[in-house]
Write an enzyme that holds these catalytic residues in place. Sequence first.
Site, PDB file in Angstrom:
ATOM      1  N   HIS A 181      -4.156   5.875  -8.260  1.00  0.00           N
ATOM      2  CA  HIS A 181      -3.743   7.274  -8.180  1.00  0.00           C
ATOM      3  C   HIS A 181      -2.241   7.380  -8.403  1.00  0.00           C
ATOM      4  CE1 HIS A 181      -1.894   7.774  -4.065  1.00  0.00           C
ATOM      5  NE2 HIS A 181      -2.722   6.813  -3.692  1.00  0.00           N
ATOM      6  N   ASP A 233      -4.751   0.536  -5.232  1.00  0.00           N
ATOM      7  CA  ASP A 233      -4.072   1.562  -4.437  1.00  0.00           C
ATOM      8  C   ASP A 233      -3.274   0.877  -3.329  1.00  0.00           C
ATOM      9  OD1 ASP A 233      -3.289   3.737  -2.950  1.00  0.00           O
ATOM     10  OD2 ASP A 233      -5.292   4.536  -2.617  1.00  0.00           O
ATOM     11  N   GLU A 288      -5.359  12.522  -5.599  1.00  0.00           N
ATOM     12  CA  GLU A 288      -6.041  11.596  -4.684  1.00  0.00           C
ATOM     13  C   GLU A 288      -5.718  11.942  -3.249  1.00  0.00           C
ATOM     14  OE1 GLU A 288      -6.412   7.806  -2.228  1.00  0.00           O
ATOM     15  OE2 GLU A 288      -4.729   9.184  -2.534  1.00  0.00           O
ATOM     16  N   GLU A 289      -4.455  12.305  -3.009  1.00  0.00           N
ATOM     17  CA  GLU A 289      -4.018  12.590  -1.643  1.00  0.00           C
ATOM     18  C   GLU A 289      -4.611  13.897  -1.103  1.00  0.00           C
ATOM     19  OE1 GLU A 289      -2.719  10.437   0.068  1.00  0.00           O
ATOM     20  OE2 GLU A 289      -1.371   9.156  -1.076  1.00  0.00           O
ATOM     21  N   HIS A 333       3.067   7.345   3.861  1.00  0.00           N
ATOM     22  CA  HIS A 333       3.063   8.806   3.849  1.00  0.00           C
ATOM     23  C   HIS A 333       4.333   9.411   4.435  1.00  0.00           C
ATOM     24  CE1 HIS A 333      -1.541   9.624   3.211  1.00  0.00           C
ATOM     25  NE2 HIS A 333      -0.983   8.912   2.234  1.00  0.00           N
ATOM     26  N   ASP A 382       2.789   3.887  -2.281  1.00  0.00           N
ATOM     27  CA  ASP A 382       1.538   4.640  -2.264  1.00  0.00           C
ATOM     28  C   ASP A 382       1.650   5.867  -3.169  1.00  0.00           C
ATOM     29  OD1 ASP A 382      -0.937   5.685  -1.644  1.00  0.00           O
ATOM     30  OD2 ASP A 382      -0.312   6.489   0.299  1.00  0.00           O
TER      31      ASP A 382
END
Length: 502
Positions: free
Chosen positions: A273, A346, A317-318, A446, A285
């Site tokens: 992603h 990923d 994707e998130e 994140h 990420d």
Amino acid sequence: MFGRSRTVASLTAGCLALAAAGTIASSAGAAPTTCASRVNSTVDKLLECVDLAGVREHQAALQAIADANNGTRVSGSPGYDASVDYVAGRLRAAGWRVAEQDFQFQTFIVLSPSVLEQVSPAPVGPVANAIMSYSGSGDVTASVTALPAPAADATPGCEAADFAGFTPGTIALISRGACTFAIKASNAYAAGAIGVVIYNNQAGEINGTLGNGFTLNLPVTSVTQAVGQQLAQTPGLVMRLKTDTFRGIATTTNVLAELPGKNTGNVVMAGAHLDSVNAGPGVNDNGSGSAALVEVAENLAKVKPQNTLRFAWWGAEEANLVGSTYYVNTLPQAELDRIALYLNFDMIGSPNHVFFIYDGDDSDGVGAGPGPAGSAQIEKTFEKFFTSRGLPFKGTDFSGRSDYGPFIASGVPSGGLFTGAEGIKTAEEAALWGGTAGQAYDPCYHQACDTYANNNAGALETNSDAVAYATLSYAMSTNLINGTKSKGNFRPAPDEHAPVER
């Protein structure tokens, strides 16, 4: 509608990214000149050309894009559009057939950082906070009304009665616990609150969401338990709360690149992603998997594979695997049947890493069951690679949290690599792979600190080699997956895992 307009900001970001990438490449040392012209049709040749400097060049480009676009590359934003331009441009320049697949999705984008300030009493100044996903927009300055803490009310803010006596026109300060953040915020709004601050009921920050069904135009943010308790005990507290967000339907993009093989009816797919979360640039990420795929693709461009190779960089994707799900769900069955296998990459450079391989045969007996038939063989392919390097590895469950999910649901054999996210490294894992026990595999998961510096070079280099090894091996033969054999004398060095037909 939001997103997918090629704005001046996104185009400028793309140019900045390319300039930054060139700087990184020249300082780190370019790949051997032979790589630009030769056919890397064996694993040995390919691994000579796929190197860490090349992968880091692409990560530097993604970092520069985020820097030019409010620190993020979230799908639906100019930063994501510029990321699409970068990847698609590199693949087209290398000679791949590139398609951009647009789709719409429900999104939440932070347009500028949230602000929480103590206006009075002294000391005045900013207060660290984390916006709640799907917060509305607003800029309010008002007195603060604190609801009773959990010690006095086990379900603070969860019932309308909790707001009896609440002063309309004030900012509600509420403890986390017992019900959703959306319920607390909705009850506060109904009582007349013009903003909401939710504080944690344990140590640490809140990484919270109100859910995409939350539509109230109400600013909502969060603070730590210690900060919230201090604010609740401050008499005469006046605060400013500002949020600037977009909620609604956005258009974003999957990037699909294909290298035609002699066998057009047997497609080997690999994907990563491309989007980040709102909070940061997402260079691990998933700038790590995305960058590794670009590097491998560029060095495979002159190969004439037996099977058709198709690489994907997924959008949204998130936002719950929207891009990959859209792709799989819109494929005609005949096209889906052509896909021999799917490899997912990923987060493959986590700073406190473990070498995780997706558990295709469910031999670990954890969580979900085995993947579709053929997934066990994919797991073994990666296991043999790490064994050939003398490196330990560990299985990880198909938890459904990444883009293999819709492929597995459609019966496509799947596998891939992972170096860990918010999970905590054990003492046993630290003894095998180094790093720090008791700390997250990626302490910046994140968060805004998921930058170019958030990287373990050894893990990223090894996994990039593993990506190259597996994709080229399967490009030449998927015999162990579906009985489609290779032609000629290709051998998937460093072992003879995949049989060949002579």
